[in-house]
Design a protein around this motif. Structure first.
Motif, PDB file in Angstrom:
ATOM      1  N   PRO A 194       0.835  -1.200   0.000  1.00  0.00           N
ATOM      2  CA  PRO A 194       0.000   0.000   0.000  1.00  0.00           C
ATOM      3  C   PRO A 194       0.866   1.245   0.000  1.00  0.00           C
ATOM      4  CG  PRO A 194      -0.102  -1.105   2.137  1.00  0.00           C
ATOM      5  CD  PRO A 194       0.959  -1.806   1.335  1.00  0.00           C
ATOM      6  N   VAL A 195       0.459   2.251  -0.760  1.00  0.00           N
ATOM      7  CA  VAL A 195       1.199   3.516  -0.813  1.00  0.00           C
ATOM      8  C   VAL A 195       0.222   4.660  -0.558  1.00  0.00           C
ATOM      9  CG1 VAL A 195       2.689   5.010  -2.196  1.00  0.00           C
ATOM     10  CG2 VAL A 195       2.721   2.538  -2.577  1.00  0.00           C
ATOM     11  N   PHE A 196       0.539   5.475   0.446  1.00  0.00           N
ATOM     12  CA  PHE A 196      -0.305   6.630   0.773  1.00  0.00           C
ATOM     13  C   PHE A 196       0.006   7.768  -0.189  1.00  0.00           C
ATOM     14  CE2 PHE A 196      -0.674  10.590   3.451  1.00  0.00           C
ATOM     15  CZ  PHE A 196      -2.057  10.652   3.407  1.00  0.00           C
ATOM     16  N   LYS A 197      -1.007   8.262  -0.918  1.00  0.00           N
ATOM     17  CA  LYS A 197      -0.769   9.296  -1.925  1.00  0.00           C
ATOM     18  C   LYS A 197      -1.384  10.647  -1.570  1.00  0.00           C
ATOM     19  CE  LYS A 197       1.087   8.433  -5.359  1.00  0.00           C
ATOM     20  NZ  LYS A 197       2.551   8.352  -5.659  1.00  0.00           N
ATOM     21  N   GLY A 198      -1.755  10.859  -0.316  1.00  0.00           N
ATOM     22  CA  GLY A 198      -2.309  12.167   0.059  1.00  0.00           C
ATOM     23  C   GLY A 198      -3.819  12.120   0.179  1.00  0.00           C
ATOM     24  N   THR A 199      -4.458  13.274  -0.070  1.00  0.00           N
ATOM     25  CA  THR A 199      -5.915  13.330   0.053  1.00  0.00           C
ATOM     26  C   THR A 199      -6.545  12.501  -1.064  1.00  0.00           C
ATOM     27  OG1 THR A 199      -6.058  15.227  -1.412  1.00  0.00           O
ATOM     28  CG2 THR A 199      -5.787  15.695   0.938  1.00  0.00           C
ATOM     29  N   TYR A 200      -7.863  12.341  -0.979  1.00  0.00           N
ATOM     30  CA  TYR A 200      -8.581  11.624  -2.045  1.00  0.00           C
ATOM     31  C   TYR A 200      -8.324  12.271  -3.399  1.00  0.00           C
ATOM     32  CZ  TYR A 200     -11.695   9.049   1.223  1.00  0.00           C
ATOM     33  OH  TYR A 200     -12.219   8.222   2.161  1.00  0.00           O
ATOM     34  N   GLU A 201      -8.388  13.606  -3.429  1.00  0.00           N
ATOM     35  CA  GLU A 201      -8.200  14.311  -4.699  1.00  0.00           C
ATOM     36  C   GLU A 201      -6.795  14.059  -5.241  1.00  0.00           C
ATOM     37  OE1 GLU A 201      -9.474  15.732  -1.995  1.00  0.00           O
ATOM     38  OE2 GLU A 201     -11.373  16.699  -2.512  1.00  0.00           O
ATOM     39  N   GLU A 202      -5.817  14.114  -4.335  1.00  0.00           N
ATOM     40  CA  GLU A 202      -4.424  13.918  -4.771  1.00  0.00           C
ATOM     41  C   GLU A 202      -4.195  12.483  -5.246  1.00  0.00           C
ATOM     42  OE1 GLU A 202      -2.587  17.318  -1.770  1.00  0.00           O
ATOM     43  OE2 GLU A 202      -2.531  15.220  -1.181  1.00  0.00           O
ATOM     44  N   THR A 203      -4.847  11.529  -4.577  1.00  0.00           N
ATOM     45  CA  THR A 203      -4.699  10.129  -4.974  1.00  0.00           C
ATOM     46  C   THR A 203      -5.246   9.922  -6.380  1.00  0.00           C
ATOM     47  OG1 THR A 203      -4.996   9.505  -2.667  1.00  0.00           O
ATOM     48  CG2 THR A 203      -5.191   7.752  -4.284  1.00  0.00           C
ATOM     49  N   LEU A 204      -6.430  10.500  -6.639  1.00  0.00           N
ATOM     50  CA  LEU A 204      -7.042  10.356  -7.966  1.00  0.00           C
ATOM     51  C   LEU A 204      -6.161  10.992  -9.034  1.00  0.00           C
ATOM     52  CD1 LEU A 204      -9.465   9.583  -9.770  1.00  0.00           C
ATOM     53  CD2 LEU A 204     -10.506  11.767  -9.186  1.00  0.00           C
ATOM     54  N   THR A 205      -5.678  12.202  -8.757  1.00  0.00           N
ATOM     55  CA  THR A 205      -4.840  12.899  -9.732  1.00  0.00           C
ATOM     56  C   THR A 205      -3.546  12.132  -9.992  1.00  0.00           C
ATOM     57  OG1 THR A 205      -5.796  14.987  -9.055  1.00  0.00           O
ATOM     58  CG2 THR A 205      -3.734  15.099 -10.250  1.00  0.00           C
ATOM     59  N   ALA A 206      -2.955  11.612  -8.919  1.00  0.00           N
ATOM     60  CA  ALA A 206      -1.714  10.838  -9.079  1.00  0.00           C
ATOM     61  C   ALA A 206      -1.989   9.594  -9.921  1.00  0.00           C
ATOM     62  CB  ALA A 206      -1.156  10.448  -7.709  1.00  0.00           C
ATOM     63  N   GLY A 207      -3.113   8.955  -9.667  1.00  0.00           N
ATOM     64  CA  GLY A 207      -3.461   7.738 -10.407  1.00  0.00           C
ATOM     65  C   GLY A 207      -3.674   8.030 -11.886  1.00  0.00           C
ATOM     66  N   ILE A 208      -4.351   9.149 -12.167  1.00  0.00           N
ATOM     67  CA  ILE A 208      -4.606   9.520 -13.559  1.00  0.00           C
ATOM     68  C   ILE A 208      -3.293   9.826 -14.280  1.00  0.00           C
ATOM     69  CG2 ILE A 208      -5.586  11.323 -15.021  1.00  0.00           C
ATOM     70  CD1 ILE A 208      -7.957  11.443 -13.029  1.00  0.00           C
ATOM     71  N   ALA A 209      -2.439  10.611 -13.613  1.00  0.00           N
ATOM     72  CA  ALA A 209      -1.146  10.958 -14.226  1.00  0.00           C
ATOM     73  C   ALA A 209      -0.335   9.697 -14.476  1.00  0.00           C
ATOM     74  CB  ALA A 209      -0.381  11.921 -13.318  1.00  0.00           C
ATOM     75  N   ALA A 210      -0.365   8.771 -13.511  1.00  0.00           N
ATOM     76  CA  ALA A 210       0.392   7.527 -13.662  1.00  0.00           C
ATOM     77  C   ALA A 210      -0.172   6.701 -14.803  1.00  0.00           C
ATOM     78  CB  ALA A 210       0.354   6.734 -12.354  1.00  0.00           C
ATOM     79  N   PHE A 211      -1.498   6.684 -14.929  1.00  0.00           N
ATOM     80  CA  PHE A 211      -2.115   5.907 -16.009  1.00  0.00           C
ATOM     81  C   PHE A 211      -1.696   6.447 -17.364  1.00  0.00           C
ATOM     82  CE2 PHE A 211      -5.422   4.939 -19.080  1.00  0.00           C
ATOM     83  CZ  PHE A 211      -5.581   3.584 -18.901  1.00  0.00           C
ATOM     84  N   ARG A 212      -1.686   7.765 -17.476  1.00  0.00           N
ATOM     85  CA  ARG A 212      -1.300   8.372 -18.757  1.00  0.00           C
ATOM     86  C   ARG A 212       0.150   8.101 -19.094  1.00  0.00           C
ATOM     87  NH1 ARG A 212      -5.039  13.336 -20.098  1.00  0.00           N
ATOM     88  NH2 ARG A 212      -3.584  13.446 -21.814  1.00  0.00           N
ATOM     89  N   ALA A 213       0.964   7.890 -18.058  1.00  0.00           N
ATOM     90  CA  ALA A 213       2.386   7.607 -18.283  1.00  0.00           C
ATOM     91  C   ALA A 213       2.636   6.105 -18.354  1.00  0.00           C
ATOM     92  CB  ALA A 213       3.216   8.238 -17.171  1.00  0.00           C
ATOM     93  N   GLY A 214       1.577   5.302 -18.232  1.00  0.00           N
ATOM     94  CA  GLY A 214       1.742   3.852 -18.284  1.00  0.00           C
ATOM     95  C   GLY A 214       2.366   3.269 -17.029  1.00  0.00           C
TER      96      GLY A 214
END
Lengths: 434, 293
Positions: free
Chosen positions: A57-77
């Motif tokens: 498990p990796v803590f990525k910040g608030t819910y909003e930050e987690t979603l944004t990080a996930g989206i950015a990561a998805f776009r970068a593969g």
């Protein structure tokens, strides 16, 4: 150069496969503090329960930050295997078909049995598509409930109000005379709009609350019952029954903890945290009130909190690991542990039965309110809502509500602006989907 | 003066190359990308997108909220720049006169410089806490019911206060070194001409400080517009609500919180144009009137 890179990568992966025979998966989440520790406990439990898979498990910040990080990561593969997405972000991630593997498909493809009827009724369809297929696995599911200071209510000689009518005519005046601010709440859009709609059995958006698709979905907040509610809230504020301490969650919870405010509307998931505090009073919980003038048959509320989504584009063995983890996570024992430690509701009937059998609610009756409220009568207005750019729509509501409560604007003007801005955002979101 | 030059044409370009590559990768490329994105409405995950022409810009032009934020940003920039410069100048002039214990005094005035903006914001958050913040208590004792995060004006005042506090030391260092570089002979000559220290300051010291002041003006406007992000973010506790925010924070809120890539890109393009205009204005109009010694 390229060959060297490839061969060294091959050597590395060979080393990796001999050293760690386990398939490793990652889980990005937004659970900080004590909740994060419980998340880590679940992951360690899963890793210890079998030898094939390891989850990190990796803590990525608030819910909003987690979603944004996930989206950015998805776009970068570089996406994680599992991403936690909160209620307001659900439309964004579910609309992006192909970004995630529907949890129902994932479990069935990996031989894990799935029956949506196993889940408690309030959590079944919030993260499902229009046909009722479950896309995201409900994880930390909560609902807004009423917390009350038992000594305060006793001193005022009142019982927790079931309706807002009772609150304004009986409860609040008595509490004021007893020296308390009667009410505060921690999330206006969530408690006084979204769940106001489901509790009072009102539609929240056209197109079947948005489930039928982003095209042409319009929000239905500029309606009399809701405006009447906010007018009442401003009257309570003027009368000293209600106080608003800003948009931040904790600023509104703290006065309840200090004993200044007698009734606080918060999340059923706040129970674990509140129980651990050394408060000067005993507290209990009950259902969110409703307006008798709006409905005589109040309904269940929406689940708040967040769900886990299996991101696509991962190798089959990692997807198998994700499926195995979901199976572990939804097992009654793990669900009960999560429920007991945090106050979030158990998502399956079996886990709920286990909590009952173990006597959890005999010891802590207040811990059952969330799940009972989510199991009240349902209607077509209660399964959830699906609106794109909803994080911004919530921001618009928070902005206008803040202006109402600081006297900068009127209820009518604020709702006109909310309607216009929200519908503008929904139209823009529909355009992103072409 | 001897004129130094390169013998080959390629050597200077080669020496500049690392810097040029960095600028291209970290500035021109993302900037071009932002310009492109600003003409589209794009699905956050990158699956769908529609070309919408100038829609993202007209949307902003028609938004009363965006105009409100722009007005606030302007006011915020003026206040932060003015108070940061004025306070620093007063402190520098006073510190320049101190002889005994000068080093300690100066160090104490400078140390805040080392505080990062989010940390400064966090300290502000503690000092101004609604229930027990000492500064909020102080405000209450003089009849100002200070409510951070509730009242728009109070939150704005907190943002200005923390941003100024954070910036004063930088300006102080520059003003102090500016003062110390004014030749002693000039000061002594001025002493003969004018008895009033007030007149000496405005007629002699202040004009001689103008180059430093101009440089700091540019730095402070940039600071107030862009570098206060951390302060704003911490003071609004990540929840925009009805709180004031700056244009830069709005780019973040829409792009990174709301995942509206097109709208957020359009805003950042507007900011790029603003910075460009500001730079041209400052160097064309103001610098011409400043006399560098």
């Amino acid at each position: 150069m390229k060959n060297i890179a490839i061969s060294s990568a091959a050597v590395l992966s060979m080393l990796a496969s001999t050293a760690f025979a386990e398939t490793e998966i990652t889980w990005w989440h937004g659970m900080g503090g004590a909740l994060g520790e419980t998340v880590n406990e679940i992951a360690e439990g899963f890793n210890a329960s079998q030898d094939d898979y390891t989850i990190t498990p990796v803590f990525k910040g608030t819910y909003e930050e987690t979603l944004t990080a996930g989206i950015a990561a998805f776009r970068a593969g570089e996406q994680p295997n599992i991403m936690q997405v909160f209620d307001a972000g659900a439309a964004t991630v579910i609309a992006a078909e192909g970004a995630t593997i529907p949890v129902q498909d994932l479990l069935e493809a990996n031989g894990v049995g799935f029956d949506i009827e196993d889940y408690i009724s309030g959590v079944r369809y919030f993260y499902a598509d229009v046909d009722g297929k479950m896309i995201g696995m409900p994880f930390n599911s909560s609902s807004p409930v009423m917390y009350y200071n038992m000594q305060a209510l006793e001193a005022a000689g009142v019982t927790p109000p079931a309706t807002w009518e009772e609150f304004e005519t009986v409860t609040a005046p008595a509490l004021k005379d007893a020296g308390y601010v009667a009410l505060s709440q921690s999330h206006l859009p969530w408690i006084f709009v979204e769940n106001f709609m489901s509790r009072n059995d009102l539609p929240f958006a056209t197109n079947n609350n948005g489930y039928d698709g982003a095209e042409g979905t319009e929000i239905l907040v500029n309606v009399d019952p809701l405006k009447a509610h906010f007018t009442a809230v401003t009257e309570w504020q003027d009368a000293g029954y209600f106080e608003w301490f800003g948009t931040g969650w904790n600023d509104n919870q703290t006065p309840f903890e200090n004993g200044e405010v007698a009734i606080w509307l918060g999340s059923s998931g706040s129970f674990g945290g509140l129980s651990q505090l050394d408060l000067d009073f005993d507290f209990s919980t009950t259902y969110l009130p409703y307006w008798e003038a709006v409905t005589t048959e109040p309904k269940q509320t929406f689940i708040g909190g967040a769900a886990l989504f299996a991101m696509s584009g991962q190798p089959d063995e990692e997807n198998a690991a994700t499926a195995a983890f979901f199976e572990y996570l939804t097992s009654p024992e793990v669900q009960y542990m999560w429920h007991r430690e945090t106050g979030y509701v158990p998502v399956t009937e079996e886990a709920y039965e286990l909590a009952k059998a173990d006597g959890h609610y005999d010891r802590f009756p207040a811990a059952e309110t969330g799940i009972l409220q989510l199991s009240l009568d349902a209607s077509e207005n209660t399964r959830g809502y699906r609106m794109g750019f909803y994080v911004q729509i919530r921001d618009v509501m928070n902005r206008e509500f803040g202006r109402i409560l600081t006297g900068e604007t009127s209820v009518d003007d604020a709702f006109d602006i909310i309607e216009a801005d929200a519908n503008g955002l929904l139209t823009r979101f529909a355009q992103t989907q072409n | 003066m001897k004129r130094a030059g390169f013998t080959t044409r390629w050597l200077p370009i080669l020496l500049l190359l690392p810097q040029l590559v960095i600028i291209a990768v970290f500035f021109y490329w993302p900037a071009a990308h932002a310009v492109q994105s600003s003409f589209y409405l794009e699905d956050p995950f990158g699956f769908g997108s529609s070309f919408v022409g100038f829609d993202n810009y007209t949307h902003l032009a028609q938004s009363s909220e965006y105009a409100r934020i722009a007005k606030f940003t302007l006011l915020f920039t003026i206040l932060v720049t003015f108070f940061s410069l004025a306070l620093a100048l007063v402190l520098a002039v006073k510190a320049d006169n101190v002889i005994r214990g000068a080093k300690t005094y100066r160090t104490l005035l400078m140390w805040v410089y080392a505080v990062a903006p989010p940390v400064a914001g966090f300290i502000g958050l503690l000092m101004l806490n609604q229930t027990w913040g000492p500064l909020a208590e102080l405000a209450k004792s003089v009849g100002w019911d200070f409510k951070l995060g509730v009242n728009f004006a109070d939150t704005a005042a907190a943002m200005v206060l923390v941003s100024v506090w954070k910036q004063v030391p930088v300006n102080f260092i520059f003003f102090l070194s500016g003062l110390q570089s004014i030749p002693k002979s000039v000061r002594e000559a001025a002493l003969i001409d004018a008895k009033s220290s007030f007149r000496r300051f405005w007629d002699v010291t202040f004009p001689l400080l103008a180059p430093t002041g101009f440089f700091l003006l540019v730095i402070n406007i940039t600071y107030a517009l862009f570098d206060t992000f951390g302060v704003v973010d911490v003071l609004v506790k990540g929840e925009p609500g009805n709180n004031p925010m700056t244009l830069v924070y709005k780019v973040y809120v829409d792009g990174f919180r709301g995942n509206d890539i097109g709208g957020s890109s359009a805003q950042s393009v507007i900011l790029m144009v603003l910075v460009l205009a500001l730079t041209i204005f400052q160097f064309r109009l103001i610098e011409r009137r400043i006399h560098y010694t």
